[in-house]
Design a protein around this motif. Sequence first.
Motif: not given
Length: 94
Positions: A53-74
């Motif tokens: 339901h989001w509009q435009g370019e949306v920021k996404l972050k995925v994080e897990a312990k022991g891993y660097p965060p993953f940043d993306a947009t959709f």
Amino acid sequence: KPELSLPAGVSRSVSGGLGAASGQLLVTSEPAGASVFVDGRLVGNTPWAADNHWQGEVKLKVEAKGYPPFDATFEGGKNATLEINLRKKELNRW
């Protein structure tokens, strides 16, 4: 609207009040169970699916312990599948 096929065991998260959804979003990760943040807000853990339901370019972050965060947009409002392979943090060896 066409629906994305979801992997077994994935429940769909539905958020109301933010506009009509015209697409769907699916986020999977290796390893599974990573935290999913959309526009800085924790929305669930992978595998995770929701009406997009989001509009435009949306920021996404995925994080897990022991891993660097993953940043993306959709792109909001469209079908999107994001398959994320997190990589272990490198240990500094002195």
